[in-house]
Enzyme design. Structure first.
Site, PDB file in Angstrom:
ATOM      1  N   ARG A 121      38.042  61.929  51.019  1.00  0.00           N
ATOM      2  CA  ARG A 121      37.651  60.472  50.642  1.00  0.00           C
ATOM      3  C   ARG A 121      38.652  59.829  49.442  1.00  0.00           C
ATOM      4  NH1 ARG A 121      32.115  59.493  52.110  1.00  0.00           N
ATOM      5  NH2 ARG A 121      32.145  59.968  54.489  1.00  0.00           N
ATOM      6  N   GLN A 126      41.289  55.962  53.906  1.00  0.00           N
ATOM      7  CA  GLN A 126      40.088  55.274  54.488  1.00  0.00           C
ATOM      8  C   GLN A 126      40.316  54.830  55.858  1.00  0.00           C
ATOM      9  OE1 GLN A 126      39.700  51.967  51.459  1.00  0.00           O
ATOM     10  NE2 GLN A 126      38.741  53.248  50.303  1.00  0.00           N
ATOM     11  N   ASP A 129      39.066  57.642  58.300  1.00  0.00           N
ATOM     12  CA  ASP A 129      37.749  58.408  58.088  1.00  0.00           C
ATOM     13  C   ASP A 129      36.786  58.093  59.207  1.00  0.00           C
ATOM     14  OD1 ASP A 129      35.383  59.161  56.940  1.00  0.00           O
ATOM     15  OD2 ASP A 129      35.798  58.605  54.713  1.00  0.00           O
ATOM     16  N   SER A 132      32.713  57.513  57.759  1.00  0.00           N
ATOM     17  CA  SER A 132      32.639  56.366  57.341  1.00  0.00           C
ATOM     18  C   SER A 132      32.408  55.255  58.435  1.00  0.00           C
ATOM     19  CB  SER A 132      33.820  55.809  56.291  1.00  0.00           C
ATOM     20  OG  SER A 132      33.737  56.715  55.223  1.00  0.00           O
ATOM     21  N   TYR A 227      31.920  62.639  48.558  1.00  0.00           N
ATOM     22  CA  TYR A 227      30.982  63.048  49.304  1.00  0.00           C
ATOM     23  C   TYR A 227      29.818  63.459  48.160  1.00  0.00           C
ATOM     24  CZ  TYR A 227      33.964  63.562  53.146  1.00  0.00           C
ATOM     25  OH  TYR A 227      34.950  63.511  54.162  1.00  0.00           O
TER      26      TYR A 227
END
Length: 371
Positions: A121, A126, A129, A132, A227
């Site tokens: 993370r 990003q 991911d 997410s 997390y």
């Protein structure tokens, strides 16, 4: 480099790892893409959609035999692992901490494995991911499912026959799924409250117009890498005390608390459910890992003490077209990050590679090193 897109075999799964649009982007980058027959049929993508962008349709055995990289969403099952060739590279959500034996089987085949659920993370990762991107959809869909199952509407409504007061929504866990659930419930007009062990989520909650229920987390382990950490028994007790009033008033409760590689924490007990409003609905998004609700069951609706408890991942399977597009874009960005001139760079010390590369050339990696 030949990339093979496999059809998902897990029961109830409707997504595909790479949509036709993303296949086209990979081909434009110089990769060859092959797709298993009907891989996208459950999410509105026809075989011809792939063929039109230059991604031929092939049988599963042909893809295993001829492709350098194999991509899925869910873990490879034993039959698929047995078909792996030495040097082949696989990419999927392998949940390697929970399935160490599968990692041994993959290593025994001499293959290399990237686990997409292990993405760090960090800001650079990003757009890769997958947890997410998929959780975002899960949070939205949880509210829509809750609205359908409730016997009330969300917004304040003034009519000639009288005024309808807004529904009350409580969200446990202010991660990606929780934030989207808050935003969606607010847009629909509900009064929303939320709670989380991470104090930094208070500002995020309030920025969406919801009330944050604070619980002192002194002495708790801090979250690492974005997390959540498992909470202590003492914290869970204090959280129950702080949240109970809101829980007992809620019309809809959404629980999203999951800890990677571990069973989900129990946040709502049967004793608490007994004190909830008759007709209330709970959507337990953590059901796949044991659930946040003591009596929830995965993919089942349990009605007890007048409360309807729905245990689900909601996954994104229910909005499989959007979910496939987002997952595919994550994969495209990941492949682009790992390669140069259509060849893998194998920068083993680079953080994203280091965290996601679980098996390398038939050897299981631990603590950033290949054993």
């Amino acid at each position: 480099m030949k990339i093979g897109i496999l059809k998902e075999t897990q029961k109830g799964e409707k997504r595909v790892a790479i949509s036709p649009n993303i296949a086209k982007m990979l081909i434009e980058k110089g990769f060859e893409v092959f797709v298993e027959e009907d891989a996208g049929s459950s999410c509105s993508f026809k075989n011809s959609d792939y063929s039109k962008v230059g991604a031929p349709i092939r049988s599963k055995s042909d893809i295993f035999k001829n492709c350098d990289v194999l991509i899925k969403i869910n873990p490879f099952d034993n039959d698929e692992i047995e078909q792996l060739k030495k040097g082949q590279i696989i990419m999927a959500q392998l949940f390697h901490k929970s399935h160490p034996n599968d990692m041994k089987l993959i290593a025994a085949r001499g293959a290399t494995a990237f686990s997409m659920d292990a993405m760090p993370r960090i800001s650079r990762a990003q757009d890769m991911d997958v947890l997410s991107s998929q959780s975002n959809l899960a949070g939205y869909k949880a509210v829509i499912l809750g609205a359908y199952e409730m016997t009330k509407i969300f917004p304040l409504m003034m009519t000639a026959a009288g005024t309808i007061t807004p529904s009350r929504v409580l969200v446990y866990g202010v991660g990606v799924a929780g934030l989207q659930a808050i935003a969606t419930a607010k847009r629909l007009g509900a009064v929303v409250e939320a709670t989380d062990i991470r104090p930094e989520t208070k500002e995020q909650t309030e920025s969406l117009g919801a009330k944050f229920i604070s619980v002192d987390n002194t002495g708790e382990e801090k979250a690492e890498g974005g997390y959540a950490k498992a909470a202590s028994e003492d914290y869970i007790r204090r959280q129950k005390e702080a949240v109970n009033k809101s829980l007992f008033q809620a019309d809809l409760v959404i629980t999203t608390a999951m800890v990677p590689g571990r069973k989900s924490p129990i946040l709502i007990t049967e004793d608490q459910i007994k004190q909830m409003k008759n007709g209330a609905v709970i959507i337990d998004l953590a059901a796949a890992q044991g659930g946040n609700v003591e009596i929830s069951k995965l993919n089942k609706t349990v009605i007890k003490h007048g409360v309807k408890i729905i245990g689900t991942t909601i996954s994104p399977e229910s909005v499989s077209t959007n979910a496939s597009d987002l997952y595919g874009k994550n994969m495209f960005n990941f492949i682009k990050h790992l390669t140069k001139d259509n060849e893998f760079k194998w920068e083993l010390d680079e953080e994203i590679t280091d965290e996601t590369l679980i098996v390398y050339n038939g050897k299981i990696r631990k603590n950033g090193k290949t054993e």
